[in-house]
Design a protein around this motif. Structure first.
Motif, short mmCIF file in Angstrom:
data_model
loop_
_atom_site.label_atom_id
_atom_site.label_comp_id
_atom_site.label_asym_id
_atom_site.label_seq_id
_atom_site.Cartn_x
_atom_site.Cartn_y
_atom_site.Cartn_z
N LEU A 113 0.82 -1.21 0.00
CA LEU A 113 0.00 0.00 0.00
C LEU A 113 0.86 1.26 0.00
O LEU A 113 1.79 1.38 0.79
N LYS A 114 0.51 2.18 -0.88
CA LYS A 114 1.24 3.45 -0.93
C LYS A 114 0.77 4.38 0.19
O LYS A 114 1.57 5.12 0.75
N ASN A 115 -0.51 4.34 0.47
CA ASN A 115 -1.08 5.25 1.47
C ASN A 115 -1.88 4.44 2.48
O ASN A 115 -2.90 3.86 2.13
N VAL A 116 -1.38 4.41 3.70
CA VAL A 116 -2.03 3.55 4.69
C VAL A 116 -1.87 4.17 6.08
O VAL A 116 -0.85 4.79 6.39
N LYS A 117 -2.90 4.01 6.89
CA LYS A 117 -2.86 4.54 8.25
C LYS A 117 -3.72 3.67 9.16
O LYS A 117 -4.88 3.40 8.85
N SER A 118 -3.13 3.21 10.26
CA SER A 118 -3.89 2.46 11.26
C SER A 118 -3.70 3.12 12.60
O SER A 118 -2.58 3.39 13.02
N VAL A 119 -4.80 3.38 13.27
CA VAL A 119 -4.73 3.99 14.60
C VAL A 119 -5.38 3.05 15.61
O VAL A 119 -6.50 2.59 15.40
N GLY A 120 -4.64 2.75 16.67
CA GLY A 120 -5.16 1.84 17.68
C GLY A 120 -5.40 2.55 19.01
O GLY A 120 -4.63 3.43 19.40
N PHE A 121 -6.49 2.17 19.68
CA PHE A 121 -6.79 2.69 21.03
C PHE A 121 -6.89 1.52 22.00
O PHE A 121 -7.75 0.65 21.83
N ASP A 122 -6.02 1.52 22.98
CA ASP A 122 -6.01 0.48 24.01
C ASP A 122 -6.90 0.97 25.16
O ASP A 122 -6.63 2.01 25.75
N VAL A 123 -7.95 0.21 25.46
CA VAL A 123 -9.01 0.73 26.32
C VAL A 123 -9.21 -0.16 27.56
O VAL A 123 -9.28 -1.38 27.46
N LEU A 124 -9.32 0.49 28.72
CA LEU A 124 -9.53 -0.23 29.98
C LEU A 124 -11.01 -0.44 30.24
O LEU A 124 -11.82 0.47 30.03
N VAL A 125 -11.37 -1.64 30.69
CA VAL A 125 -12.75 -1.94 31.09
C VAL A 125 -12.71 -2.84 32.32
O VAL A 125 -11.63 -3.31 32.72
N ASN A 126 -13.88 -3.08 32.92
CA ASN A 126 -13.95 -3.98 34.09
C ASN A 126 -14.11 -5.43 33.63
O ASN A 126 -15.16 -6.05 33.81
N ARG A 127 -13.08 -5.93 33.02
CA ARG A 127 -13.02 -7.34 32.62
C ARG A 127 -11.62 -7.85 32.97
O ARG A 127 -10.73 -7.06 33.24
N PRO A 128 -11.43 -9.18 32.96
CA PRO A 128 -10.11 -9.70 33.33
C PRO A 128 -9.01 -9.16 32.41
O PRO A 128 -9.26 -8.83 31.25
N LYS A 129 -7.83 -9.08 32.96
CA LYS A 129 -6.67 -8.58 32.21
C LYS A 129 -6.48 -9.42 30.94
O LYS A 129 -6.37 -10.64 31.01
N VAL A 130 -6.46 -8.76 29.80
CA VAL A 130 -6.30 -9.47 28.53
C VAL A 130 -4.90 -10.05 28.44
O VAL A 130 -3.92 -9.43 28.86
N ALA A 131 -4.84 -11.27 27.94
CA ALA A 131 -3.55 -11.93 27.74
C ALA A 131 -3.38 -12.23 26.27
O ALA A 131 -4.31 -12.14 25.49
N ALA A 132 -2.15 -12.59 25.93
CA ALA A 132 -1.88 -12.97 24.55
C ALA A 132 -2.73 -14.20 24.20
O ALA A 132 -2.89 -15.09 25.01
N TYR A 133 -3.29 -14.21 23.03
CA TYR A 133 -3.96 -15.39 22.50
C TYR A 133 -3.52 -15.56 21.06
O TYR A 133 -3.91 -14.81 20.19
N ARG A 134 -2.70 -16.53 20.81
CA ARG A 134 -2.27 -16.98 19.47
C ARG A 134 -2.35 -15.85 18.43
O ARG A 134 -3.45 -15.50 17.99
N ALA A 135 -1.22 -15.30 18.03
CA ALA A 135 -1.21 -14.15 17.12
C ALA A 135 -2.08 -13.03 17.68
O ALA A 135 -2.98 -12.53 17.00
#
Lengths: 163, 80, 753
Positions: free
Chosen positions: C349-371
């Protein structure tokens, strides 16, 4: 709590144990008889890792009380091989790479053995439904089904030859 | 050499996506970068991966950087 | 560089064969020992009390009654874990997740722990602990948590990655951005633009073995930990650091592991078990129930993603952008960042943009899951890719091939690719017989691509040759998928001996130097590399012993086909010496023969896969049946093809479960409604067909054998492949995973208006 004294047969051997009346057969097998090949994955009968036979019938040992085994015959994965010879299913699970982490393997082997005792030539669909009570998270079941298929074939051939 | 900074790292360099920095190895480059942008320290503590001509190096600080290489700094990531 | 790690294109005699795994007999006879299968004399039973509330202040914990119960040997709460983190926020998050510190952050958060002489006493003690809670407002949905009105999970969190730096607390822990070019200009050139939003629900790794450990820690600060883990060295370092122990004094042994998939890369109860043991001065066995596993250990993020892709009539993508909102549970993570990095990695891709927001909620701490994080991003992106292709009237596979990344492409996350496999996997899909299968009524086909990183990292390996010529290879990477078989093949290949002559053992933390966790598909890649070098190290010793036996300079000795051969005319009279012969003489020629290697196995590269699947959707019930599923993935070099296929099939099956059934269901009260395998339904045998695989081998230039990691990428495409297949079957674009029967029916009904 008063213990219940139970006499039963496990993998052909007579055993006696004392357990509280509310203790599961799974806990008896694992903690009192040291048969840790029987695994606990859920404790609610949903995963099949604790599959054993009770008088030849396939059950989840987490849903059976230790006290209920009085006078009955229990079969676990530890009783599958005869002496130094692995059961055909055990050999085929290794040969066909039907296990990865292996935690579900004892339950699958016991369930598959019960299936093949009742149906020596199951279709793929019959195998899949017979094993639907056993969860595996590693393999996608592909190689497990193939191992059961090849076991059935080998065991049928063996029966023919011995006739 | 021109060092490209990804996402969160560029913030530590005052918002620059590309900075000029020298170093014959990854270790030297990161040291030089830190002198220039002290705010980079917390990212270095968290771990930084350096892509040299597309190959990602997460740990090896003695890895040489060839002349005219495409150098890209990424945050260190977790896997399953 | 200490070792030459470049790919050499050598021939193989052992590598690539389908040998029986060395741990097979143990695992089919029930002898293999997992986390819950170890016992120690005098051991106590550990149990944990967990919060029933999604978010609450713990105003008081009265443990006095529990402590007085006969048979109770230790009771702990948050105050029994002093802060030894030295201001390291990351370590404090781990500690606070292991045991709440004044505030319960999710349903299932640990608030107290006991150790007692048996399970009944421990359970009784839990009931006697009186916790006074003051309930706080909670939030469990990722989009809700981002709103300014949402209850704040942590008042110390300031959004990083934005300028100017915020001064008030937010549930958005981090904003990350990746990409290049000018997307506005790119979209302006597009003839077709598709923009759509997607949601995915939270899933669990679902390993069948619950977390379990046996911990012993004495008043002298020396301890032992037997634990089911993907990384016993990491567990050692984290536990030692949280509890103030010397790293060398805590010996951690990895049990056989009953599945991990990323969920066993993190500590959960292990520091608590060790602390209970220290308090009671007795071994403590702590085994989680399935309910606890679901409520308090590593699910993956639920997500909300917007994707926009523009393309020209000729099928070239001109611009692509994504905004990815990932919840990370009650503690900050890097999950949105990984989604942003991987989202467009398959394309040039010549022109690409991805923006990520890491968000806290009242759920268990997220862990790595396969990829971790990649499947959800792929679901959104690959769905829109299909929609753009359809709008252009192009075949979806051809459209992907036209835009696929290749050697020299600047990846959307930054660097430039070396030789990669996305193009070849797509070509293989195009030519696969699967694609020619005729589809019937209510049936649909879907194709999707996936990308994931491979890790290398710190690795340390020992190879010891016995006097009979058998070989023990000790590695420090936990075997999660059959790596012992692969590593034995590699050692046999290098030494020129039979596979059966090699036994591979996973060493404990006191027997080897540090090894990174088995994550990032690194086990066979990195320990394989270390095994190669350790074996070559041993070969040097073997050559020296042969040279000494013959009385010639070592320079005249070569190692070929498992034996030392003397080179040169003058040595014609010297018959070769086999490994066995040299080993037999070793006690008198200098003692044991060993090889050793420590390496930072960098250069693991990247991994690509393309999947195709056919489904049939029952329009009455909304139930989806997978009719056929095929995985094509680049393995670099398949050391043991059976277990490479196993990884492909297992990842696909997990993805199928995620796509169709699995989801965490939270009530309005913030409590998890389905913490068991009955209501959280993972695929069973009768849900699936055989899963076809095709292994491509595009050598990794940075591994002597060309190996790439294969463990994770197979879970990336299924959500999207099935999403595309179901959408094609029902004629409605599916935008919410899992595509459970009610959700499919709702989508069909909505489309019918």
């Amino acid at each position: 709590m008063n213990g219940v004294t139970v006499s039963a047969k496990v993998n052909g051997d007579a055993v006696q144990y004392v357990c509280p009346p509310d203790e599961s057969l799974l806990d008896v097998l694992r903690n009192r008889l040291n048969l840790t090949g029987v695994k606990e994955g859920c404790g609610t009968g949903d995963c099949g890792a604790c599959s054993i036979t009770l008088d030849g019938r396939l059950v989840c040992s987490c849903l059976v009380l230790g006290a209920e085994a009085e006078g009955r015959e229990i079969g676990t994965v530890e009783g599958l091989s005869e002496g130094g010879k692995l059961h055909t299913l055990q050999e085929q699970f290794i040969e066909k790479a039907a296990l990865q982490c292996g935690i579900c393997t004892p339950g699958f082997l016991v369930a598959a053995k019960v299936l093949l005792e009742r149906n020596s030539n199951p279709s793929e669909e019959e195998i899949r439904y017979a094993l639907a009570g056993n969860l595996c998270r590693c393999t996608g079941y592909d190689k497990i089904v193939r191992a059961v298929q090849s076991s059935a074939k080998i065991m049928r051939r063996g029966k023919k030859a011995s006739r | 050499m021109q060092v490209q900074l990804s996402g969160i790292l560029s913030q530590a360099a005052g918002g620059a996506r590309c900075v000029d920095c020298a170093g014959a190895t990854i270790g030297e480059l990161l040291q030089a970068l830190l002198l220039k942008y002290p705010e980079m320290q917390s990212h270095l503590d968290d771990g930084i991966a350096v892509a040299i001509n597309g190959e990602i190096y997460r740990d090896r600080r003695d890895q040489p950087i060839p002349a005219n290489a495409d150098v890209f700094l990424l945050p260190r990531i977790q896997g399953g | 560089m200490p070792y030459e790690t470049d790919y050499t294109n050598q021939g193989f005699s052992k590598v690539g064969t389908r040998v029986n795994r060395p741990d097979g007999v143990d695992k089919v006879t029930g002898r293999a020992k997992y986390g819950a299968d170890a016992n120690a004399a005098g051991q106590l039973v550990g149990r944990i009390l967990r919060s029933p509330h999604a978010h609450a202040l713990i105003t008081k914990i009265d443990t006095s009654k529990a402590e007085k119960l006969p048979g109770v040997k230790a009771v702990l709460t948050g105050k029994d874990f002093p802060d030894l983190t030295g201001g390291d926020r990351g370590m404090m998050n781990i500690l606070e997740n292991c045991m709440a510190r004044g505030r319960a952050l999710y349903d299932g958060h640990a608030v107290a722990a006991v150790a007692a002489i048996d399970a009944d006493t421990a359970n009784e003690a839990l009931k006697l602990i009186k916790v006074t809670y003051k309930q706080l407002p909670h939030v469990t949905d990722v989009d809700e948590a981002m709103k300014p009105s949402a209850p704040i999970i942590h008042d110390w969190v300031r959004t990083t990655g934005v300028t100017p730096a915020p001064t008030t607390a937010s549930n958005v822990a981090q904003r990350t951005e990746f990409g290049h070019g000018d997307i506005d200009a790119g979209f302006a050139q597009a003839d077709v633009i598709i923009e759509k939003s997607f949601k995915t629900e939270q899933t669990h790794q679902g390993y069948i073995e619950p977390h379990a450990c046996l911990a012993t820690l004495g008043p002298d600060g020396s301890g032992e930990l037997w634990v089911t883990t993907q990384g016993h060295f990491t567990f050692r370092n984290v536990c030692a650091s949280l509890l103030g122990l010397d790293v060398a004094k805590l010996r951690v042994t990895a049990s056989e592991i009953g599945g991990g998939f990323g969920g066993k890369t993190h500590v959960w109860t292990e520091p608590v078990a060790l602390q209970l043991s220290r308090r009671a001065n007795r071994p403590v066995k702590l085994v989680m129930s399935r309910d606890e596993v679901f409520k308090a250990t590593g699910p993956t993020s639920s997500t909300s993603v917007d994707v926009k892709i523009g393309a020209k009539r000729n099928g070239k993508i001109t611009a692509a952008s994504a905004e990815l909102r990932y919840q990370s549970g009650a503690f900050p993570g890097m999950w949105a960042m990984l989604g942003a990095m991987t989202s467009f990695a398959c394309y040039d891709l010549k022109n690409v943009k991805s923006v990520g927001f890491d968000v806290l909620v009242n759920r268990p701490k997220v862990a790595a899951y396969r990829a971790p994080s990649a499947p959800m991003a792929a679901f959104a992106v690959e769905s829109v890719v299909d929609m753009v292709a359809a709008e252009l009237g192009m075949d979806a596979v051809e459209f992907r091939i036209k835009n696929a990344a290749k050697k020299g492409t600047k990846a959307s996350y930054g660097p430039v690719y070396g030789p990669i496999g996305i193009g070849p996997t797509l070509e293989a899909v195009k030519n696969h017989p699967h694609m020619k299968r005729k589809l019937g009524k209510n049936q649909g086909r879907g194709v999707a691509c996936g990308f994931w990183f491979n890790f290398g990292g710190q690795t340390c390996t020992d190879l010891n040759i016995g006097v009979d010529g058998s070989v023990n290879l000790t590695v420090g990477t936990v075997d999660v998928g059959g790596s012992r078989a692969s590593l034995a093949l590699i050692a046999a290949e290098e030494l020129g001996i039979d596979y059966e002559q090699v036994r591979v053992t996973i060493g404990d933390t006191n027997s080897l130097g540090h090894n990174d966790t088995t994550e990032g598909s690194r086990g066979t890649f990195s320990s394989g590399m270390a095994a190669i070098f350790a074996a070559r190290d041993a070969v040097e010793v073997l050559k020296q012993r042969a040279a000494a036996t013959w009385g010639i300079p070592v320079e005249q000795v070569v190692w070929e086909a498992g034996e030392a051969r003397a080179k040169g005319k003058q040595n014609n009279n010297l018959p070769p010496l086999s490994l066995k012969e040299i080993a037999a003489k070793s006690p008198r020629t200098g003692g044991p023969i060993a090889g050793h290697n420590e390496v930072v196995a960098d250069g693991a590269g990247v991994s690509f896969a393309s999947h195709m699947c056919d489904v049939e959707v029952d329009p009455e019930t909304g139930a989806t049946k997978i009719l056929r599923y095929t995985v094509v993935q680049d393995a670099g070099k398949a050391i043991h093809p059976d277990y490479v296929e196993g990884q492909f099939q297992g990842g696909a099956a997990q993805g199928i479960g995620w796509a169709l059934n699995e989801e965490y269901v939270y009530g309005d009260d913030g409590r998890l409604q389905n913490a068991g395998f009955l209501d959280y339904r993972i695929p069973v045998c009768s849900d699936l067909p055989f899963i076809d695989t095709q292994i491509l081998e595009i050598p990794n230039p940075n591994h002597p054998y060309g190996v790439r990691g294969v463990g994770e990428t197979s879970i990336v495409p299924p959500l999207a492949a099935i999403g595309n297949a179901v959408s094609n079957a029902v004629g409605v674009r599916m935008d919410h995973v899992p595509m459970s029967p009610p959700r499919i029916l709702k989508a069909i009904e909505a489309a019918q208006g």
